[in-house]
Design a protein around this motif. Structure first.
Motif, PDB file in Angstrom:
ATOM      1  N   ALA A  67       0.689  -1.261  -0.072  1.00  0.00           N
ATOM      2  CA  ALA A  67       0.167   0.006   0.134  1.00  0.00           C
ATOM      3  C   ALA A  67       0.821   1.240  -0.017  1.00  0.00           C
ATOM      4  CB  ALA A  67      -0.855   0.073   1.245  1.00  0.00           C
ATOM      5  N   ARG A  68       1.856   1.224   0.742  1.00  0.00           N
ATOM      6  CA  ARG A  68       2.752   2.503   0.682  1.00  0.00           C
ATOM      7  C   ARG A  68       3.455   2.800  -0.400  1.00  0.00           C
ATOM      8  NH1 ARG A  68       1.061   2.066   5.397  1.00  0.00           N
ATOM      9  NH2 ARG A  68      -0.527   2.549   4.185  1.00  0.00           N
ATOM     10  N   ARG A  69       3.857   1.465  -1.336  1.00  0.00           N
ATOM     11  CA  ARG A  69       4.600   1.608  -2.723  1.00  0.00           C
ATOM     12  C   ARG A  69       3.690   2.246  -3.700  1.00  0.00           C
ATOM     13  NH1 ARG A  69       6.828  -3.564  -5.052  1.00  0.00           N
ATOM     14  NH2 ARG A  69       6.987  -2.183  -7.001  1.00  0.00           N
ATOM     15  N   ILE A  70       2.190   1.771  -3.419  1.00  0.00           N
ATOM     16  CA  ILE A  70       1.174   2.480  -4.354  1.00  0.00           C
ATOM     17  C   ILE A  70       0.982   4.039  -4.076  1.00  0.00           C
ATOM     18  CG2 ILE A  70      -1.076   2.450  -4.994  1.00  0.00           C
ATOM     19  CD1 ILE A  70      -1.210  -0.583  -4.345  1.00  0.00           C
ATOM     20  N   GLU A  71       1.051   4.235  -2.768  1.00  0.00           N
ATOM     21  CA  GLU A  71       0.785   5.597  -2.554  1.00  0.00           C
ATOM     22  C   GLU A  71       2.010   6.516  -2.885  1.00  0.00           C
ATOM     23  OE1 GLU A  71       0.230   5.209   1.828  1.00  0.00           O
ATOM     24  OE2 GLU A  71      -1.894   4.524   1.689  1.00  0.00           O
ATOM     25  N   LYS A  72       3.092   5.824  -3.003  1.00  0.00           N
ATOM     26  CA  LYS A  72       4.265   6.708  -3.267  1.00  0.00           C
ATOM     27  C   LYS A  72       4.118   7.224  -4.696  1.00  0.00           C
ATOM     28  CE  LYS A  72       8.347   6.120  -0.615  1.00  0.00           C
ATOM     29  NZ  LYS A  72       9.134   5.335  -0.330  1.00  0.00           N
TER      30      LYS A  72
END
Lengths: 248, 248
Positions: free
Chosen positions: A239-244
Protein backbone atom coordinates in the motif's frame (compact mmCIF):
# COMPACT_ATOMS: atom_id res chain seq x y z
CA UNK A 1 -32.50 14.39 -22.06
CA UNK A 2 -35.24 12.81 -24.18
CA UNK A 3 -37.72 10.76 -22.19
CA UNK A 4 -40.13 8.07 -23.27
CA UNK A 5 -43.88 8.25 -22.57
CA UNK A 6 -43.14 6.46 -19.26
CA UNK A 7 -40.92 9.39 -18.23
CA UNK A 8 -37.80 7.25 -18.39
CA UNK A 9 -34.64 8.69 -19.92
CA UNK A 10 -32.96 7.14 -22.95
CA UNK A 11 -29.91 6.68 -20.78
CA UNK A 12 -31.77 4.57 -18.22
CA UNK A 13 -32.74 2.24 -21.05
CA UNK A 14 -29.19 2.14 -22.40
CA UNK A 15 -27.94 1.14 -18.95
CA UNK A 16 -30.60 -1.59 -18.71
CA UNK A 17 -29.56 -2.91 -22.14
CA UNK A 18 -25.91 -3.04 -21.06
CA UNK A 19 -26.93 -4.73 -17.79
CA UNK A 20 -28.55 -7.53 -19.81
CA UNK A 21 -25.08 -8.93 -20.55
CA UNK A 22 -23.37 -10.99 -17.83
CA UNK A 23 -20.04 -12.82 -17.54
CA UNK A 24 -21.96 -16.08 -18.13
CA UNK A 25 -24.00 -14.74 -21.09
CA UNK A 26 -21.80 -12.52 -23.19
CA UNK A 27 -23.72 -12.97 -26.47
CA UNK A 28 -27.46 -12.28 -26.69
CA UNK A 29 -30.06 -11.97 -29.42
CA UNK A 30 -31.96 -8.70 -29.76
CA UNK A 31 -35.06 -10.49 -28.44
CA UNK A 32 -33.22 -11.60 -25.29
CA UNK A 33 -31.83 -8.10 -24.76
CA UNK A 34 -35.25 -6.46 -25.13
CA UNK A 35 -36.84 -8.96 -22.73
CA UNK A 36 -34.15 -8.56 -20.06
CA UNK A 37 -34.20 -4.77 -20.38
CA UNK A 38 -38.01 -4.74 -20.15
CA UNK A 39 -38.39 -3.00 -23.52
CA UNK A 40 -40.80 -3.63 -26.41
CA UNK A 41 -38.98 -5.56 -29.16
CA UNK A 42 -39.20 -2.66 -31.64
CA UNK A 43 -37.71 -0.21 -29.13
CA UNK A 44 -34.98 -2.65 -28.06
CA UNK A 45 -34.15 -3.41 -31.66
CA UNK A 46 -33.85 0.28 -32.58
CA UNK A 47 -31.71 1.05 -29.54
CA UNK A 48 -29.41 -1.94 -30.14
CA UNK A 49 -28.95 -0.78 -33.76
CA UNK A 50 -27.95 2.67 -32.52
CA UNK A 51 -25.56 1.21 -29.92
CA UNK A 52 -23.99 -0.98 -32.63
CA UNK A 53 -23.64 2.05 -34.90
CA UNK A 54 -21.67 3.84 -32.14
CA UNK A 55 -19.48 0.76 -31.53
CA UNK A 56 -20.76 0.38 -27.96
CA UNK A 57 -22.21 -3.02 -28.89
CA UNK A 58 -21.08 -5.33 -31.71
CA UNK A 59 -23.12 -7.74 -33.82
CA UNK A 60 -21.65 -11.08 -34.90
CA UNK A 61 -22.09 -12.88 -38.20
CA UNK A 62 -24.68 -15.04 -36.35
CA UNK A 63 -26.61 -11.82 -35.42
CA UNK A 64 -25.86 -12.20 -31.75
CA UNK A 65 -24.90 -9.03 -29.91
CA UNK A 66 -21.95 -8.46 -27.54
CA UNK A 67 -20.47 -5.57 -25.58
CA UNK A 68 -18.12 -3.60 -27.84
CA UNK A 69 -14.59 -2.45 -27.03
CA UNK A 70 -15.44 1.19 -27.75
CA UNK A 71 -17.44 1.32 -24.52
CA UNK A 72 -14.46 0.04 -22.52
CA UNK A 73 -12.17 2.50 -24.28
CA UNK A 74 -14.40 5.47 -23.40
CA UNK A 75 -14.70 4.19 -19.83
CA UNK A 76 -10.99 3.54 -19.37
CA UNK A 77 -8.85 6.18 -20.98
CA UNK A 78 -9.75 9.10 -18.68
CA UNK A 79 -10.75 7.23 -15.52
CA UNK A 80 -8.86 8.36 -12.37
CA UNK A 81 -9.47 4.94 -10.75
CA UNK A 82 -8.09 3.01 -13.71
CA UNK A 83 -5.06 5.26 -13.70
CA UNK A 84 -4.56 4.22 -10.06
CA UNK A 85 -4.94 0.59 -11.15
CA UNK A 86 -2.30 1.02 -13.84
CA UNK A 87 0.12 2.57 -11.33
CA UNK A 88 -0.58 -0.23 -8.86
CA UNK A 89 -0.05 -3.11 -11.31
CA UNK A 90 3.69 -3.76 -10.66
CA UNK A 91 3.01 -3.68 -6.92
CA UNK A 92 0.09 -6.12 -7.26
CA UNK A 93 2.31 -8.42 -9.34
CA UNK A 94 5.01 -8.41 -6.65
CA UNK A 95 2.34 -9.05 -4.03
CA UNK A 96 1.02 -12.03 -5.99
CA UNK A 97 4.54 -13.46 -6.29
CA UNK A 98 5.15 -13.07 -2.54
CA UNK A 99 1.79 -14.25 -1.19
CA UNK A 100 0.48 -16.47 -4.04
CA UNK A 101 -3.26 -17.12 -4.60
CA UNK A 102 -4.98 -13.74 -5.28
CA UNK A 103 -3.96 -10.06 -5.10
CA UNK A 104 -6.74 -7.50 -5.57
CA UNK A 105 -7.44 -3.80 -5.80
CA UNK A 106 -10.94 -2.63 -4.85
CA UNK A 107 -12.68 0.75 -4.71
CA UNK A 108 -15.89 1.97 -3.13
CA UNK A 109 -18.64 2.43 -5.73
CA UNK A 110 -22.40 2.63 -5.18
CA UNK A 111 -22.22 1.27 -1.62
CA UNK A 112 -20.24 -1.84 -2.59
CA UNK A 113 -16.63 -2.85 -3.31
CA UNK A 114 -15.91 -2.83 -7.03
CA UNK A 115 -12.79 -4.81 -7.92
CA UNK A 116 -10.72 -3.02 -10.55
CA UNK A 117 -8.02 -5.69 -10.60
CA UNK A 118 -7.55 -9.28 -9.52
CA UNK A 119 -4.36 -11.21 -10.22
CA UNK A 120 -4.32 -14.96 -9.46
CA UNK A 121 -2.01 -17.95 -9.61
CA UNK A 122 -3.07 -21.14 -11.36
CA UNK A 123 -3.71 -23.22 -8.21
CA UNK A 124 -5.10 -20.46 -6.03
CA UNK A 125 -7.65 -20.93 -3.25
CA UNK A 126 -11.33 -20.31 -4.09
CA UNK A 127 -12.29 -16.65 -4.52
CA UNK A 128 -15.60 -14.99 -5.41
CA UNK A 129 -13.97 -11.89 -6.81
CA UNK A 130 -13.65 -11.21 -10.51
CA UNK A 131 -12.43 -8.12 -12.27
CA UNK A 132 -15.38 -5.71 -12.48
CA UNK A 133 -17.28 -7.77 -9.88
CA UNK A 134 -18.81 -6.34 -6.72
CA UNK A 135 -19.00 -7.58 -3.14
CA UNK A 136 -20.97 -6.25 -0.16
CA UNK A 137 -18.99 -4.02 2.19
CA UNK A 138 -19.66 -5.93 5.44
CA UNK A 139 -18.68 -9.37 4.14
CA UNK A 140 -15.31 -8.84 2.45
CA UNK A 141 -11.95 -7.67 3.80
CA UNK A 142 -11.69 -4.94 1.14
CA UNK A 143 -15.23 -3.84 1.94
CA UNK A 144 -14.52 -3.51 5.66
CA UNK A 145 -11.45 -1.35 4.97
CA UNK A 146 -13.39 0.91 2.59
CA UNK A 147 -16.42 1.10 4.92
CA UNK A 148 -14.22 1.97 7.92
CA UNK A 149 -13.10 5.10 6.08
CA UNK A 150 -16.35 5.91 4.27
CA UNK A 151 -18.72 8.81 4.95
CA UNK A 152 -20.64 8.41 8.27
CA UNK A 153 -23.95 8.35 6.34
CA UNK A 154 -22.87 5.29 4.33
CA UNK A 155 -21.64 3.55 7.50
CA UNK A 156 -24.99 4.21 9.16
CA UNK A 157 -26.88 2.97 6.12
CA UNK A 158 -24.92 -0.32 6.14
CA UNK A 159 -25.31 -0.71 9.93
CA UNK A 160 -29.08 -0.12 9.67
CA UNK A 161 -29.67 -2.58 6.82
CA UNK A 162 -29.84 -6.39 7.22
CA UNK A 163 -26.31 -7.86 6.99
CA UNK A 164 -26.44 -10.89 4.69
CA UNK A 165 -24.81 -14.08 5.96
CA UNK A 166 -22.49 -15.99 3.60
CA UNK A 167 -20.82 -18.34 6.13
CA UNK A 168 -21.05 -18.83 9.92
CA UNK A 169 -18.12 -16.38 10.20
CA UNK A 170 -19.72 -13.47 8.28
CA UNK A 171 -20.23 -10.38 10.47
CA UNK A 172 -24.02 -10.01 10.73
CA UNK A 173 -24.34 -8.16 14.05
CA UNK A 174 -24.22 -4.33 13.77
CA UNK A 175 -22.29 -3.99 17.06
CA UNK A 176 -19.67 -6.50 15.87
CA UNK A 177 -19.43 -4.58 12.62
CA UNK A 178 -19.00 -1.25 14.45
CA UNK A 179 -16.19 -2.73 16.58
CA UNK A 180 -14.51 -4.21 13.54
CA UNK A 181 -14.58 -0.87 11.70
CA UNK A 182 -13.00 0.83 14.72
CA UNK A 183 -10.31 -1.90 14.75
CA UNK A 184 -9.56 -1.22 11.05
CA UNK A 185 -9.18 2.51 11.71
CA UNK A 186 -6.91 1.91 14.73
CA UNK A 187 -4.68 -0.88 13.32
CA UNK A 188 -4.79 -0.21 9.57
CA UNK A 189 -5.73 -3.72 8.43
CA UNK A 190 -8.44 -6.36 8.62
CA UNK A 191 -8.31 -10.19 8.63
CA UNK A 192 -11.44 -12.09 7.53
CA UNK A 193 -11.00 -15.84 7.97
CA UNK A 194 -13.92 -17.63 6.30
CA UNK A 195 -16.21 -14.58 6.17
CA UNK A 196 -17.21 -15.09 2.54
CA UNK A 197 -16.12 -18.68 1.87
CA UNK A 198 -15.29 -21.18 4.65
CA UNK A 199 -11.88 -22.08 3.18
CA UNK A 200 -10.46 -18.64 2.38
CA UNK A 201 -9.08 -15.74 4.42
CA UNK A 202 -9.15 -12.19 3.08
CA UNK A 203 -6.65 -9.61 4.34
CA UNK A 204 -6.96 -5.96 3.33
CA UNK A 205 -5.30 -2.60 4.02
CA UNK A 206 -6.21 0.95 2.88
CA UNK A 207 -4.50 2.94 0.11
CA UNK A 208 -4.53 6.73 0.67
CA UNK A 209 -4.09 9.69 -1.66
CA UNK A 210 -1.80 12.61 -0.86
CA UNK A 211 -4.54 14.31 1.15
CA UNK A 212 -4.86 11.20 3.34
CA UNK A 213 -8.23 10.11 1.96
CA UNK A 214 -8.68 6.33 1.47
CA UNK A 215 -9.11 5.77 -2.27
CA UNK A 216 -8.80 1.97 -2.52
CA UNK A 217 -8.19 -1.25 -0.61
CA UNK A 218 -5.40 -3.63 -1.55
CA UNK A 219 -6.02 -7.21 -0.46
CA UNK A 220 -4.88 -10.81 -0.73
CA UNK A 221 -6.92 -14.01 -0.42
CA UNK A 222 -5.14 -17.05 1.06
CA UNK A 223 -6.22 -20.47 2.38
CA UNK A 224 -7.37 -20.40 6.02
CA UNK A 225 -4.52 -22.56 7.26
CA UNK A 226 -1.82 -20.11 6.16
CA UNK A 227 -0.34 -17.66 8.65
CA UNK A 228 -2.51 -14.82 7.40
CA UNK A 229 -1.38 -12.30 10.02
CA UNK A 230 2.18 -12.66 8.69
CA UNK A 231 1.04 -11.06 5.43
CA UNK A 232 -0.15 -7.82 7.02
CA UNK A 233 3.34 -6.25 6.87
CA UNK A 234 3.72 -7.29 3.21
CA UNK A 235 0.35 -5.77 2.34
CA UNK A 236 1.08 -2.57 4.25
CA UNK A 237 4.39 -2.19 2.40
CA UNK A 238 2.54 -2.72 -0.90
CA UNK A 239 0.00 0.00 0.00
CA UNK A 240 2.86 2.42 0.84
CA UNK A 241 4.47 1.70 -2.56
CA UNK A 242 1.18 2.40 -4.38
CA UNK A 243 0.77 5.63 -2.38
CA UNK A 244 4.26 6.74 -3.39
CA UNK A 245 3.53 6.07 -7.07
CA UNK A 246 0.23 7.95 -6.70
CA UNK A 247 1.97 10.98 -5.20
CA UNK A 248 4.24 11.44 -8.25
CA UNK B 1 -33.91 6.20 -30.47
CA UNK B 2 -34.84 9.79 -29.69
CA UNK B 3 -33.25 12.32 -32.02
CA UNK B 4 -32.66 16.02 -31.60
CA UNK B 5 -33.88 18.60 -34.10
CA UNK B 6 -30.55 18.13 -35.93
CA UNK B 7 -31.43 14.47 -36.48
CA UNK B 8 -28.65 13.34 -34.16
CA UNK B 9 -29.32 10.50 -31.71
CA UNK B 10 -29.01 10.96 -27.96
CA UNK B 11 -26.37 8.25 -28.04
CA UNK B 12 -24.15 10.17 -30.47
CA UNK B 13 -24.18 13.06 -28.01
CA UNK B 14 -23.43 10.76 -25.09
CA UNK B 15 -20.41 9.40 -26.96
CA UNK B 16 -19.22 12.94 -27.75
CA UNK B 17 -19.54 13.86 -24.06
CA UNK B 18 -17.48 10.82 -23.05
CA UNK B 19 -14.92 11.65 -25.74
CA UNK B 20 -14.42 15.08 -24.14
CA UNK B 21 -12.36 13.41 -21.38
CA UNK B 22 -8.73 12.53 -22.13
CA UNK B 23 -5.88 10.92 -20.17
CA UNK B 24 -4.44 14.44 -19.77
CA UNK B 25 -7.75 16.06 -18.77
CA UNK B 26 -9.68 13.70 -16.54
CA UNK B 27 -11.73 16.35 -14.72
CA UNK B 28 -13.82 18.91 -16.64
CA UNK B 29 -16.45 21.50 -15.84
CA UNK B 30 -19.88 21.19 -17.44
CA UNK B 31 -19.03 24.20 -19.59
CA UNK B 32 -15.86 22.54 -20.91
CA UNK B 33 -17.75 19.32 -21.62
CA UNK B 34 -20.53 21.12 -23.53
CA UNK B 35 -18.00 23.10 -25.59
CA UNK B 36 -15.92 20.05 -26.50
CA UNK B 37 -19.01 18.00 -27.33
CA UNK B 38 -20.39 20.86 -29.45
CA UNK B 39 -23.58 21.10 -27.41
CA UNK B 40 -25.51 24.12 -26.10
CA UNK B 41 -24.72 24.60 -22.39
CA UNK B 42 -28.29 23.82 -21.30
CA UNK B 43 -28.32 20.55 -23.27
CA UNK B 44 -24.86 19.56 -22.08
CA UNK B 45 -25.76 20.37 -18.52
CA UNK B 46 -28.96 18.27 -18.65
CA UNK B 47 -27.17 15.32 -20.25
CA UNK B 48 -24.29 15.45 -17.75
CA UNK B 49 -26.84 15.46 -14.89
CA UNK B 50 -28.49 12.36 -16.37
CA UNK B 51 -25.11 10.62 -16.86
CA UNK B 52 -24.20 11.43 -13.23
CA UNK B 53 -27.55 10.06 -12.06
CA UNK B 54 -26.77 6.74 -13.81
CA UNK B 55 -23.24 6.65 -12.32
CA UNK B 56 -21.62 6.85 -15.76
CA UNK B 57 -20.04 10.17 -14.79
CA UNK B 58 -19.27 11.43 -11.26
CA UNK B 59 -19.27 14.97 -9.91
CA UNK B 60 -16.68 16.06 -7.34
CA UNK B 61 -17.14 18.35 -4.36
CA UNK B 62 -15.55 21.06 -6.57
CA UNK B 63 -18.31 20.44 -9.22
CA UNK B 64 -15.85 19.04 -11.73
CA UNK B 65 -16.98 15.97 -13.63
CA UNK B 66 -15.07 12.71 -14.23
CA UNK B 67 -15.73 9.37 -15.88
CA UNK B 68 -17.48 7.04 -13.40
CA UNK B 69 -16.58 3.46 -12.59
CA UNK B 70 -20.09 2.22 -13.46
CA UNK B 71 -19.31 2.78 -17.14
CA UNK B 72 -16.16 0.66 -16.90
CA UNK B 73 -18.06 -2.02 -15.00
CA UNK B 74 -20.77 -2.24 -17.68
CA UNK B 75 -18.09 -2.29 -20.39
CA UNK B 76 -15.92 -4.89 -18.70
CA UNK B 77 -17.94 -7.60 -17.04
CA UNK B 78 -19.37 -9.24 -20.17
CA UNK B 79 -16.73 -8.30 -22.74
CA UNK B 80 -15.27 -11.26 -24.66
CA UNK B 81 -12.07 -9.30 -25.34
CA UNK B 82 -11.53 -8.42 -21.69
CA UNK B 83 -12.08 -12.04 -20.77
CA UNK B 84 -9.25 -12.85 -23.21
CA UNK B 85 -7.15 -10.17 -21.52
CA UNK B 86 -7.80 -11.69 -18.09
CA UNK B 87 -6.80 -15.15 -19.35
CA UNK B 88 -3.67 -13.72 -20.96
CA UNK B 89 -2.48 -11.78 -17.89
CA UNK B 90 -0.18 -14.47 -16.34
CA UNK B 91 1.36 -15.05 -19.79
CA UNK B 92 1.94 -11.32 -20.31
CA UNK B 93 3.54 -11.11 -16.86
CA UNK B 94 5.94 -13.96 -17.69
CA UNK B 95 6.70 -12.29 -21.01
CA UNK B 96 7.51 -9.02 -19.27
CA UNK B 97 9.83 -10.81 -16.84
CA UNK B 98 11.64 -12.57 -19.72
CA UNK B 99 11.91 -9.70 -22.18
CA UNK B 100 11.71 -6.61 -19.92
CA UNK B 101 10.46 -3.20 -21.16
CA UNK B 102 6.84 -3.63 -22.41
CA UNK B 103 4.48 -6.55 -23.03
CA UNK B 104 1.19 -5.74 -24.77
CA UNK B 105 -2.06 -7.27 -25.94
CA UNK B 106 -3.86 -5.52 -28.81
CA UNK B 107 -7.07 -6.14 -30.73
CA UNK B 108 -8.48 -4.82 -33.99
CA UNK B 109 -11.20 -2.23 -33.37
CA UNK B 110 -12.55 0.39 -35.76
CA UNK B 111 -9.66 0.02 -38.23
CA UNK B 112 -6.97 0.54 -35.57
CA UNK B 113 -5.13 -1.44 -32.89
CA UNK B 114 -6.72 -0.95 -29.48
CA UNK B 115 -4.41 -1.96 -26.63
CA UNK B 116 -6.32 -3.82 -23.93
CA UNK B 117 -3.22 -4.37 -21.79
CA UNK B 118 0.27 -3.00 -21.45
CA UNK B 119 2.67 -4.14 -18.74
CA UNK B 120 5.95 -2.26 -18.32
CA UNK B 121 9.07 -2.26 -16.20
CA UNK B 122 10.27 0.86 -14.44
CA UNK B 123 13.19 1.65 -16.77
CA UNK B 124 11.60 0.52 -20.02
CA UNK B 125 12.37 1.96 -23.45
CA UNK B 126 10.04 4.68 -24.81
CA UNK B 127 6.61 3.45 -25.93
CA UNK B 128 3.62 5.31 -27.33
CA UNK B 129 1.13 2.69 -26.20
CA UNK B 130 -1.10 3.12 -23.19
CA UNK B 131 -3.89 0.91 -21.98
CA UNK B 132 -7.02 1.83 -23.97
CA UNK B 133 -4.86 3.73 -26.48
CA UNK B 134 -4.99 3.21 -30.24
CA UNK B 135 -2.32 3.03 -32.93
CA UNK B 136 -2.63 2.94 -36.73
CA UNK B 137 -2.41 -0.54 -38.27
CA UNK B 138 0.43 0.14 -40.75
CA UNK B 139 2.83 1.73 -38.25
CA UNK B 140 2.88 -0.69 -35.30
CA UNK B 141 3.96 -4.33 -35.03
CA UNK B 142 0.62 -5.33 -33.45
CA UNK B 143 -1.21 -3.47 -36.19
CA UNK B 144 0.67 -5.26 -38.98
CA UNK B 145 -0.15 -8.66 -37.45
CA UNK B 146 -3.84 -7.78 -37.10
CA UNK B 147 -4.03 -6.22 -40.57
CA UNK B 148 -2.34 -9.25 -42.17
CA UNK B 149 -5.24 -11.39 -40.95
CA UNK B 150 -8.05 -8.83 -41.33
CA UNK B 151 -10.88 -8.87 -43.87
CA UNK B 152 -9.66 -8.10 -47.45
CA UNK B 153 -11.87 -4.98 -47.53
CA UNK B 154 -10.08 -3.49 -44.52
CA UNK B 155 -6.68 -4.35 -46.01
CA UNK B 156 -7.68 -2.62 -49.24
CA UNK B 157 -8.96 0.41 -47.37
CA UNK B 158 -5.64 0.79 -45.51
CA UNK B 159 -3.61 0.23 -48.70
CA UNK B 160 -5.67 2.86 -50.55
CA UNK B 161 -5.40 5.54 -47.85
CA UNK B 162 -2.33 7.74 -47.21
CA UNK B 163 0.09 5.93 -44.85
CA UNK B 164 1.24 8.41 -42.20
CA UNK B 165 4.97 8.61 -41.55
CA UNK B 166 6.18 8.59 -37.92
CA UNK B 167 9.91 7.93 -38.51
CA UNK B 168 12.09 7.32 -41.60
CA UNK B 169 11.48 3.57 -41.01
CA UNK B 170 7.65 3.69 -41.03
CA UNK B 171 6.15 1.70 -43.93
CA UNK B 172 4.50 4.31 -46.16
CA UNK B 173 4.60 2.56 -49.54
CA UNK B 174 1.54 0.36 -50.30
CA UNK B 175 3.68 -2.24 -52.11
CA UNK B 176 6.05 -2.49 -49.14
CA UNK B 177 3.04 -2.85 -46.86
CA UNK B 178 1.54 -5.61 -49.04
CA UNK B 179 4.84 -7.53 -48.97
CA UNK B 180 5.13 -7.11 -45.22
CA UNK B 181 1.60 -8.45 -44.67
CA UNK B 182 2.42 -11.51 -46.81
CA UNK B 183 5.57 -12.01 -44.71
CA UNK B 184 3.51 -11.92 -41.50
CA UNK B 185 1.09 -14.54 -42.86
CA UNK B 186 3.96 -16.80 -44.02
CA UNK B 187 6.27 -16.51 -40.99
CA UNK B 188 3.86 -15.74 -38.16
CA UNK B 189 5.63 -12.68 -36.75
CA UNK B 190 6.72 -9.14 -37.55
CA UNK B 191 9.73 -7.05 -36.46
CA UNK B 192 9.43 -3.25 -36.61
CA UNK B 193 12.74 -1.56 -35.74
CA UNK B 194 12.14 2.16 -35.33
CA UNK B 195 8.82 2.24 -37.24
CA UNK B 196 7.02 4.33 -34.63
CA UNK B 197 9.88 5.72 -32.56
CA UNK B 198 13.53 5.74 -33.74
CA UNK B 199 14.81 4.04 -30.56
CA UNK B 200 12.32 1.21 -30.12
CA UNK B 201 11.63 -2.09 -31.88
CA UNK B 202 8.19 -3.69 -31.79
CA UNK B 203 7.81 -7.45 -32.26
CA UNK B 204 4.35 -9.01 -32.58
CA UNK B 205 2.74 -12.40 -33.22
CA UNK B 206 -0.92 -13.39 -33.71
CA UNK B 207 -3.18 -15.08 -31.13
CA UNK B 208 -5.85 -17.38 -32.64
CA UNK B 209 -9.13 -18.72 -31.32
CA UNK B 210 -10.09 -22.40 -31.60
CA UNK B 211 -11.48 -21.84 -35.10
CA UNK B 212 -8.10 -20.44 -36.20
CA UNK B 213 -9.25 -16.82 -36.47
CA UNK B 214 -6.76 -14.20 -35.27
CA UNK B 215 -8.36 -12.46 -32.28
CA UNK B 216 -5.42 -10.46 -30.90
CA UNK B 217 -1.74 -9.63 -31.27
CA UNK B 218 0.72 -10.14 -28.44
CA UNK B 219 3.80 -7.93 -28.67
CA UNK B 220 6.88 -6.67 -26.88
CA UNK B 221 8.72 -3.37 -27.30
CA UNK B 222 12.51 -3.41 -26.78
CA UNK B 223 15.39 -1.00 -27.47
CA UNK B 224 16.69 -1.20 -31.06
CA UNK B 225 20.09 -2.50 -30.04
CA UNK B 226 18.70 -5.67 -28.44
CA UNK B 227 18.64 -8.91 -30.37
CA UNK B 228 14.97 -8.53 -31.23
CA UNK B 229 14.77 -11.57 -33.47
CA UNK B 230 15.78 -13.73 -30.52
CA UNK B 231 12.46 -12.84 -28.85
CA UNK B 232 10.29 -14.23 -31.65
CA UNK B 233 10.36 -17.77 -30.20
CA UNK B 234 9.48 -16.44 -26.71
CA UNK B 235 6.57 -14.45 -28.12
CA UNK B 236 5.32 -17.39 -30.18
CA UNK B 237 5.40 -19.63 -27.11
CA UNK B 238 3.44 -16.96 -25.19
CA UNK B 239 0.80 -16.82 -27.96
CA UNK B 240 0.46 -20.64 -27.85
CA UNK B 241 -0.07 -20.50 -24.07
CA UNK B 242 -2.79 -17.86 -24.43
CA UNK B 243 -4.45 -19.95 -27.15
CA UNK B 244 -4.46 -23.00 -24.87
CA UNK B 245 -6.06 -21.00 -22.05
CA UNK B 246 -8.60 -19.63 -24.53
CA UNK B 247 -9.53 -23.14 -25.72
CA UNK B 248 -10.52 -24.26 -22.20
Amino acid sequence: MARSSSGESVLERVVRILEAFTPEERALTVGEIARRAGLPLATGSRMVADLVEQGLLTRDADRRVRVGMRLWELASRASPTLSLRELAMPVLEDLLRTVGHHAQLGVLDGGEVLFVERLSTEHAVINYTRIAARLPLHASSSGLVLLAHAAPQLQQRVLDAPLARFTPATITDPDDLRRRLAHVRRHGYVLCPGHLHPDATGIAVPVRDEAGAVVAAVSVIVPNDEQARGYVATLTAAARRIEKLLAH
